[in-house]
Design a protein around this motif. Sequence first.
Motif, PDB file in Angstrom:
ATOM      1  N   LEU A   1       0.820  -1.203   0.000  1.00  0.00           N
ATOM      2  CA  LEU A   1       0.000   0.000   0.000  1.00  0.00           C
ATOM      3  C   LEU A   1       0.859   1.262   0.000  1.00  0.00           C
ATOM      4  O   LEU A   1       0.475   2.286  -0.581  1.00  0.00           O
ATOM      5  CB  LEU A   1      -0.930   0.007   1.217  1.00  0.00           C
ATOM      6  CG  LEU A   1      -2.171  -0.885   1.141  1.00  0.00           C
ATOM      7  CD1 LEU A   1      -2.894  -0.902   2.482  1.00  0.00           C
ATOM      8  CD2 LEU A   1      -3.106  -0.403   0.031  1.00  0.00           C
ATOM      9  N   ARG A   2       2.011   1.205   0.640  1.00  0.00           N
ATOM     10  CA  ARG A   2       2.873   2.387   0.739  1.00  0.00           C
ATOM     11  C   ARG A   2       3.468   2.794  -0.610  1.00  0.00           C
ATOM     12  O   ARG A   2       4.024   3.880  -0.734  1.00  0.00           O
ATOM     13  CB  ARG A   2       3.997   2.134   1.752  1.00  0.00           C
ATOM     14  CG  ARG A   2       3.518   2.056   3.183  1.00  0.00           C
ATOM     15  CD  ARG A   2       4.678   2.076   4.172  1.00  0.00           C
ATOM     16  NE  ARG A   2       4.206   1.864   5.541  1.00  0.00           N
ATOM     17  CZ  ARG A   2       4.254   0.697   6.173  1.00  0.00           C
ATOM     18  NH1 ARG A   2       4.756  -0.368   5.549  1.00  0.00           N
ATOM     19  NH2 ARG A   2       3.804   0.585   7.402  1.00  0.00           N
ATOM     20  N   THR A   3       3.391   1.914  -1.592  1.00  0.00           N
ATOM     21  CA  THR A   3       3.896   2.288  -2.917  1.00  0.00           C
ATOM     22  C   THR A   3       2.925   3.221  -3.639  1.00  0.00           C
ATOM     23  O   THR A   3       3.292   3.820  -4.652  1.00  0.00           O
ATOM     24  CB  THR A   3       4.131   1.044  -3.790  1.00  0.00           C
ATOM     25  OG1 THR A   3       2.872   0.409  -4.056  1.00  0.00           O
ATOM     26  CG2 THR A   3       5.083   0.076  -3.109  1.00  0.00           C
ATOM     27  N   GLY A   4       1.698   3.332  -3.137  1.00  0.00           N
ATOM     28  CA  GLY A   4       0.715   4.216  -3.751  1.00  0.00           C
ATOM     29  C   GLY A   4      -0.228   3.477  -4.681  1.00  0.00           C
ATOM     30  O   GLY A   4       0.102   2.402  -5.201  1.00  0.00           O
ATOM     31  N   PRO A   5      -1.406   4.016  -4.898  1.00  0.00           N
ATOM     32  CA  PRO A   5      -2.436   3.334  -5.709  1.00  0.00           C
ATOM     33  C   PRO A   5      -1.971   2.978  -7.129  1.00  0.00           C
ATOM     34  O   PRO A   5      -2.187   1.859  -7.591  1.00  0.00           O
ATOM     35  CB  PRO A   5      -3.595   4.338  -5.734  1.00  0.00           C
ATOM     36  CG  PRO A   5      -3.368   5.218  -4.558  1.00  0.00           C
ATOM     37  CD  PRO A   5      -1.877   5.292  -4.371  1.00  0.00           C
ATOM     38  N   GLU A   6      -1.354   3.928  -7.831  1.00  0.00           N
ATOM     39  CA  GLU A   6      -0.959   3.667  -9.217  1.00  0.00           C
ATOM     40  C   GLU A   6       0.151   2.624  -9.290  1.00  0.00           C
ATOM     41  O   GLU A   6       0.107   1.703 -10.128  1.00  0.00           O
ATOM     42  CB  GLU A   6      -0.528   4.963  -9.888  1.00  0.00           C
ATOM     43  CG  GLU A   6      -0.173   4.806 -11.354  1.00  0.00           C
ATOM     44  CD  GLU A   6      -1.340   4.280 -12.170  1.00  0.00           C
ATOM     45  OE1 GLU A   6      -1.079   3.554 -13.157  1.00  0.00           O
ATOM     46  OE2 GLU A   6      -2.505   4.577 -11.838  1.00  0.00           O
ATOM     47  N   ASN A   7       1.152   2.772  -8.461  1.00  0.00           N
ATOM     48  CA  ASN A   7       2.248   1.794  -8.456  1.00  0.00           C
ATOM     49  C   ASN A   7       1.737   0.398  -8.082  1.00  0.00           C
ATOM     50  O   ASN A   7       2.191  -0.607  -8.641  1.00  0.00           O
ATOM     51  CB  ASN A   7       3.332   2.222  -7.476  1.00  0.00           C
ATOM     52  CG  ASN A   7       4.157   3.389  -7.996  1.00  0.00           C
ATOM     53  OD1 ASN A   7       4.296   3.571  -9.200  1.00  0.00           O
ATOM     54  ND2 ASN A   7       4.699   4.192  -7.089  1.00  0.00           N
ATOM     55  N   MET A   8       0.792   0.352  -7.135  1.00  0.00           N
ATOM     56  CA  MET A   8       0.261  -0.941  -6.723  1.00  0.00           C
ATOM     57  C   MET A   8      -0.486  -1.618  -7.871  1.00  0.00           C
ATOM     58  O   MET A   8      -0.393  -2.837  -8.053  1.00  0.00           O
ATOM     59  CB  MET A   8      -0.661  -0.780  -5.508  1.00  0.00           C
ATOM     60  CG  MET A   8      -1.114  -2.117  -4.926  1.00  0.00           C
ATOM     61  SD  MET A   8      -1.999  -1.946  -3.348  1.00  0.00           S
ATOM     62  CE  MET A   8      -3.548  -1.243  -3.928  1.00  0.00           C
ATOM     63  N   ARG A   9      -1.206  -0.859  -8.660  1.00  0.00           N
ATOM     64  CA  ARG A   9      -1.917  -1.452  -9.801  1.00  0.00           C
ATOM     65  C   ARG A   9      -0.936  -2.035 -10.820  1.00  0.00           C
ATOM     66  O   ARG A   9      -1.168  -3.119 -11.380  1.00  0.00           O
ATOM     67  CB  ARG A   9      -2.821  -0.402 -10.454  1.00  0.00           C
ATOM     68  CG  ARG A   9      -4.129  -0.172  -9.711  1.00  0.00           C
ATOM     69  CD  ARG A   9      -5.106   0.650 -10.557  1.00  0.00           C
ATOM     70  NE  ARG A   9      -4.691   2.050 -10.653  1.00  0.00           N
ATOM     71  CZ  ARG A   9      -5.061   3.000  -9.789  1.00  0.00           C
ATOM     72  NH1 ARG A   9      -5.848   2.694  -8.768  1.00  0.00           N
ATOM     73  NH2 ARG A   9      -4.676   4.247  -9.967  1.00  0.00           N
ATOM     74  N   VAL A  10       0.167  -1.345 -11.067  1.00  0.00           N
ATOM     75  CA  VAL A  10       1.168  -1.852 -12.016  1.00  0.00           C
ATOM     76  C   VAL A  10       1.803  -3.132 -11.481  1.00  0.00           C
ATOM     77  O   VAL A  10       1.984  -4.117 -12.221  1.00  0.00           O
ATOM     78  CB  VAL A  10       2.250  -0.779 -12.267  1.00  0.00           C
ATOM     79  CG1 VAL A  10       3.386  -1.359 -13.119  1.00  0.00           C
ATOM     80  CG2 VAL A  10       1.649   0.436 -12.952  1.00  0.00           C
ATOM     81  N   LEU A  11       2.137  -3.140 -10.189  1.00  0.00           N
ATOM     82  CA  LEU A  11       2.762  -4.320  -9.596  1.00  0.00           C
ATOM     83  C   LEU A  11       1.802  -5.511  -9.589  1.00  0.00           C
ATOM     84  O   LEU A  11       2.203  -6.649  -9.867  1.00  0.00           O
ATOM     85  CB  LEU A  11       3.227  -4.011  -8.167  1.00  0.00           C
ATOM     86  CG  LEU A  11       4.417  -3.050  -8.058  1.00  0.00           C
ATOM     87  CD1 LEU A  11       4.681  -2.703  -6.592  1.00  0.00           C
ATOM     88  CD2 LEU A  11       5.667  -3.656  -8.683  1.00  0.00           C
ATOM     89  N   LYS A  12       0.546  -5.274  -9.303  1.00  0.00           N
ATOM     90  CA  LYS A  12      -0.426  -6.365  -9.302  1.00  0.00           C
ATOM     91  C   LYS A  12      -0.589  -6.961 -10.707  1.00  0.00           C
ATOM     92  O   LYS A  12      -0.717  -8.185 -10.867  1.00  0.00           O
ATOM     93  CB  LYS A  12      -1.775  -5.866  -8.777  1.00  0.00           C
ATOM     94  CG  LYS A  12      -1.874  -5.792  -7.265  1.00  0.00           C
ATOM     95  CD  LYS A  12      -3.307  -5.492  -6.844  1.00  0.00           C
ATOM     96  CE  LYS A  12      -3.487  -5.588  -5.339  1.00  0.00           C
ATOM     97  NZ  LYS A  12      -4.885  -5.373  -4.926  1.00  0.00           N
ATOM     98  N   ALA A  13      -0.590  -6.108 -11.705  1.00  0.00           N
ATOM     99  CA  ALA A  13      -0.711  -6.611 -13.077  1.00  0.00           C
ATOM    100  C   ALA A  13       0.474  -7.515 -13.425  1.00  0.00           C
ATOM    101  O   ALA A  13       0.305  -8.572 -14.054  1.00  0.00           O
ATOM    102  CB  ALA A  13      -0.806  -5.437 -14.054  1.00  0.00           C
ATOM    103  N   LYS A  14       1.680  -7.118 -13.013  1.00  0.00           N
ATOM    104  CA  LYS A  14       2.868  -7.943 -13.291  1.00  0.00           C
ATOM    105  C   LYS A  14       2.805  -9.254 -12.509  1.00  0.00           C
ATOM    106  O   LYS A  14       3.169 -10.323 -13.031  1.00  0.00           O
ATOM    107  CB  LYS A  14       4.131  -7.159 -12.930  1.00  0.00           C
ATOM    108  CG  LYS A  14       5.433  -7.887 -13.235  1.00  0.00           C
ATOM    109  CD  LYS A  14       5.602  -8.124 -14.746  1.00  0.00           C
ATOM    110  CE  LYS A  14       5.795  -6.802 -15.474  1.00  0.00           C
ATOM    111  NZ  LYS A  14       6.076  -7.018 -16.921  1.00  0.00           N
ATOM    112  N   LEU A  15       2.330  -9.192 -11.268  1.00  0.00           N
ATOM    113  CA  LEU A  15       2.213 -10.403 -10.447  1.00  0.00           C
ATOM    114  C   LEU A  15       1.204 -11.377 -11.052  1.00  0.00           C
ATOM    115  O   LEU A  15       1.412 -12.594 -11.019  1.00  0.00           O
ATOM    116  CB  LEU A  15       1.802 -10.034  -9.023  1.00  0.00           C
ATOM    117  CG  LEU A  15       2.864  -9.330  -8.180  1.00  0.00           C
ATOM    118  CD1 LEU A  15       2.275  -8.855  -6.856  1.00  0.00           C
ATOM    119  CD2 LEU A  15       4.058 -10.243  -7.924  1.00  0.00           C
ATOM    120  N   ARG A  16       0.131 -10.867 -11.626  1.00  0.00           N
ATOM    121  CA  ARG A  16      -0.857 -11.754 -12.258  1.00  0.00           C
ATOM    122  C   ARG A  16      -0.247 -12.452 -13.483  1.00  0.00           C
ATOM    123  O   ARG A  16      -0.538 -13.627 -13.743  1.00  0.00           O
ATOM    124  CB  ARG A  16      -2.104 -10.945 -12.671  1.00  0.00           C
ATOM    125  CG  ARG A  16      -2.930 -10.451 -11.476  1.00  0.00           C
ATOM    126  CD  ARG A  16      -4.262  -9.865 -11.960  1.00  0.00           C
ATOM    127  NE  ARG A  16      -4.997  -9.269 -10.844  1.00  0.00           N
ATOM    128  CZ  ARG A  16      -4.990  -7.983 -10.543  1.00  0.00           C
ATOM    129  NH1 ARG A  16      -4.272  -7.128 -11.302  1.00  0.00           N
ATOM    130  NH2 ARG A  16      -5.685  -7.524  -9.524  1.00  0.00           N
TER     131      ARG A  16
END
Length: 282
Positions: free
Chosen positions: A259-274
């Motif tokens: 969460l500390r990475t911020g909303p936009e960064n978290m969305r990018v990281l989640k997409a890569k993890l998927r």
Amino acid sequence: MTDNDSSQNVSKSPMVHVAIAAGVIILLLVVYMVFSGSDEEPVAPQPVEIPIVTEPDPEPVTLPEPTPEPEEVLPPDPAPMPEPIPEPEPEPIDISDAAVKTAIVGLAEMPTVARFLVDEDLLRRFVVFTENLANEELATNHHLLRAPENSFRVYRQAGKEWIDSSSYQRYSGYVNAIDSIEAEDLLDLYEVYKPTINEIFAEIGNPDDDFDYRLVDAIDHLLDTPEIPVPVEVYTDSVMYKYRIDQIEDLSAPQKQLLRTGPENMRVLKAKLREIKALLEQ
């Protein structure tokens, strides 16, 4: 001389045989002339010279040389089977930190990855961090990335403290570097080092577990992190900042870190993890 002696001498001299033969011929001629009944006065017979005929020595008979029997033709020895050419042994994988770091940097489109990665014990840190993450814990001493240079910042408004957007921007360089790596390339590199990763995992984890499953568990735990609206209120207890909302503070340490990475960064990281998870589960 006795008769026996005479016969022995005759047998010894071949000329004696010739003389006897001539005497017999003369005697036969005399008998033939006496008893022929001729009225004329007999004429004394002239001595007849009988040539001595010597038979030539028989030529030696040359016997034909025996025809040699044909030699037995043996079938040629079978050609020896060529020895199989041994396959070259694969070169050992270089698992040094320098080699691992170079391999990771080579996958990224942004060379700044090298600046973010730590320099030592990369594979072990990855295994330990993943195992802790699958257990919903944060291995603070086994981070793969260096801490951001800028510090966490908040601002005050209406008597409350809120996370400043600059705190999220500290992680943008990390996220962009990670996003520049194709998931397929990252998984290929993972397969290269997987034997070593499994050895490390056998030392620290459950030997009955498969590291792939633990990696998927860790990814699932991060994907379960809820998205929260901004700004986010925090407070400090003189030691560290905490989330004001209990539902957020009750999240696990890895989820709060995401969460500390911020909303936009978290969305990018989640997409890569998927993407990575989908490849692992193929």
